[in-house]
Design an enzyme around this catalytic site. Structure first.
Site, PDB file in Angstrom:
ATOM      1  N   LYS A 205      20.531 -13.857   5.759  1.00 35.24           N
ATOM      2  CA  LYS A 205      20.330 -14.526   4.473  1.00 35.24           C
ATOM      3  C   LYS A 205      21.132 -15.805   4.473  1.00 35.24           C
ATOM      4  CE  LYS A 205      20.961 -14.125  -0.465  1.00 35.24           C
ATOM      5  NZ  LYS A 205      21.162 -13.235  -1.614  1.00 35.24           N
ATOM      6  N   ARG A 215      18.178 -17.702  -9.821  1.00 35.47           N
ATOM      7  CA  ARG A 215      19.447 -17.627 -10.571  1.00 35.47           C
ATOM      8  C   ARG A 215      19.187 -17.829 -12.058  1.00 35.47           C
ATOM      9  NH1 ARG A 215      23.155 -20.808  -6.013  1.00 35.47           N
ATOM     10  NH2 ARG A 215      22.813 -19.236  -4.385  1.00 35.47           N
ATOM     11  N   GLU A 244      23.924 -11.024  13.170  1.00 33.11           N
ATOM     12  CA  GLU A 244      23.902 -10.320  11.874  1.00 33.11           C
ATOM     13  C   GLU A 244      22.915  -9.148  11.916  1.00 33.11           C
ATOM     14  OE1 GLU A 244      25.551 -10.349   9.159  1.00 33.11           O
ATOM     15  OE2 GLU A 244      26.522 -12.292   8.910  1.00 33.11           O
ATOM     16  N   LYS A 259      15.667 -14.417   5.032  1.00 36.82           N
ATOM     17  CA  LYS A 259      15.530 -15.043   3.717  1.00 36.82           C
ATOM     18  C   LYS A 259      16.246 -16.367   3.682  1.00 36.82           C
ATOM     19  CE  LYS A 259      17.041 -14.213  -0.966  1.00 36.82           C
ATOM     20  NZ  LYS A 259      17.935 -13.441  -1.788  1.00 36.82           N
ATOM     21  N   SER A 285      12.225 -17.765  -4.587  1.00 35.04           N
ATOM     22  CA  SER A 285      11.818 -18.413  -5.832  1.00 35.04           C
ATOM     23  C   SER A 285      11.511 -19.903  -5.664  1.00 35.04           C
ATOM     24  CB  SER A 285      12.890 -18.206  -6.897  1.00 35.04           C
ATOM     25  OG  SER A 285      14.145 -18.709  -6.465  1.00 35.04           O
ATOM     26  N   TYR A 324       6.620 -13.512  -5.137  1.00 35.64           N
ATOM     27  CA  TYR A 324       6.274 -13.491  -6.572  1.00 35.64           C
ATOM     28  C   TYR A 324       4.772 -13.674  -6.766  1.00 35.64           C
ATOM     29  CZ  TYR A 324      11.296 -14.047  -6.758  1.00 35.64           C
ATOM     30  OH  TYR A 324      12.639 -13.860  -6.562  1.00 35.64           O
TER      31      TYR A 324
END
Ligand code: PBG
Length: 335
Positions: A205, A215, A244, A259, A285, A324
């Site tokens: 991320k 946010r 990671e 992401k 987003s 979304y």
């Protein structure tokens, strides 16, 4: 060994729709989608409280009853999984994010409402991180200098995960980027008897400029001072993403996430090729907002753009995508 022109003409197989269908290498379907939903307070006695989010045109926060409605809609569309994010009232936020441990917090109520509405017909992925609950908008506990503390935060994340597990979550998804948290969460879940609870870690991320509308949606943009660069990754790093991922897998993650999505497709395919595990991408987003802005400017065909971007994720080896646009995409795919 391949022929060369004119014996070879790659346009031959593209000549008709049936032939293009026959030669298509990958397909996207509603089963590839995870639909992120924002939960807000409100009793929904008048058919559901819906709060449109200005920076995410077409996306709303829903009250718990509204979330149950969305779950029914998702089942009807063939979407297999929902991802939940709460918009916690300012009065319930504090520096330690204690609301994350409340068995009756918005997230837990939404999980139970989904269960009541559709039983086990859909998966529920719950977000583990403290930013929706802290008064300072960081994903963890901070010291006097504002530094996000790793081990103290991880301890709270374990409690948050157990709380979500008790509410009936199917997939625990830590999005906080603390070191070691996957292993601690896995050990706690095993000890509590949650042997089949999945962990999908936000393994790679990035500290990205594409999270702004999110946010706003969870109500932390006005609270957050500074950035998240001491825990989220530098967009310049790819080798570090592989490290990671390796760590989260070793600690017990069942699947990993990359992401944001489109700007990091190179990371997704490298993770897939290196580890051969289920990889998911989060089309975040800001990516959604870019598509909507292009459509609003008359510069693009929304349906075509949405399907093309989802195809790109599949082509890069992703098992699925958090988007979304999930309900729209599912409708398009279902014809
Ligand atoms: C934070 C979190 C973020 C997103 C998901 N979880 C934002 C951030 O890291 O500040 C972003 C998702 C999106 O932009 O759609 N735990």
């Amino acid at each position: 060994m391949t022929a060369s022109y004119p014996a070879l003409r790659l346009r031959r197989t593209r000549t008709s729709a049936w032939s293009r269908a026959l030669h298509r290498e990958i397909a996207v379907s509603p089963a590839d989608l995870i639909w992120p939903l924002f939960v807000t307070d409100g009793d929904g006695s008048h058919g559901g409280v819906e709060e449109p989010i200005g920076s995410l045109p077409g996306v709303s926060r829903w009250c718990v009853k509204g979330i149950a409605q969305r779950a029914r809609e998702a089942v009807a569309l063939g979407i297999p999984c929902l991802a939940l994010f709460p918009n916690t009232q300012p009065g319930r936020r504090d520096p330690l994010g204690k609301e994350a441990l409340n068995p009756d917090n918005l997230m837990c109520r939404a999980v139970r409402a989904i269960r009541d509405a559709v039983g086990g017909e859909i998966g529920v992925l719950t977000d583990v991180a403290l930013d929706p609950y802290t008064s300072h908008g960081q994903d963890g506990l901070i010291d006097e200098a504002g530094y996000v503390l790793n081990d103290a935060t991880a301890e709270v994340l374990v409690g948050q995960s157990l709380n979500q597990a008790a509410a009936g979550a199917d997939i625990i998804a830590p999005s906080d980027m603390m070191d070691g948290r996957v292993g601690l969460i896995r050990a706690a879940l095993e000890a509590a008897g949650h042997h089949n609870l999945q962990i999908m870690s936000y393994a790679a991320k990035y500290a990205s400029a594409f999270y702004g509308p999110f946010r706003d949606a969870v109500g932390s943009s006005g609270l957050l001072k500074g950035d998240k660069k001491t825990y989220q990754m530098d967009p310049a790093n790819a080798e570090e993403a592989l490290r990671e991922v390796a760590l989260d897998l070793a600690e017990g993650a069942d699947s990993v996430m990359v992401k944001p999505g489109l700007p990091y497709l190179d990371i997704a395919i490298r993770v897939k090729q290196r580890f051969e595990v289920p990889v998911f991408a989060y089309q975040v987003s800001g990516e959604y907002a870019m598509i909507e802005a292009a459509v609003a400017a008359g510069a693009a065909d929304r349906d075509a753009m949405v399907l093309e971007t989802l195809t790109a994720f599949k082509r890069a080896g992703c098992s699925g995508v958090l988007t979304y646009h999930a309900p729209l995409a599912a409708r398009l795919m279902n014809g």
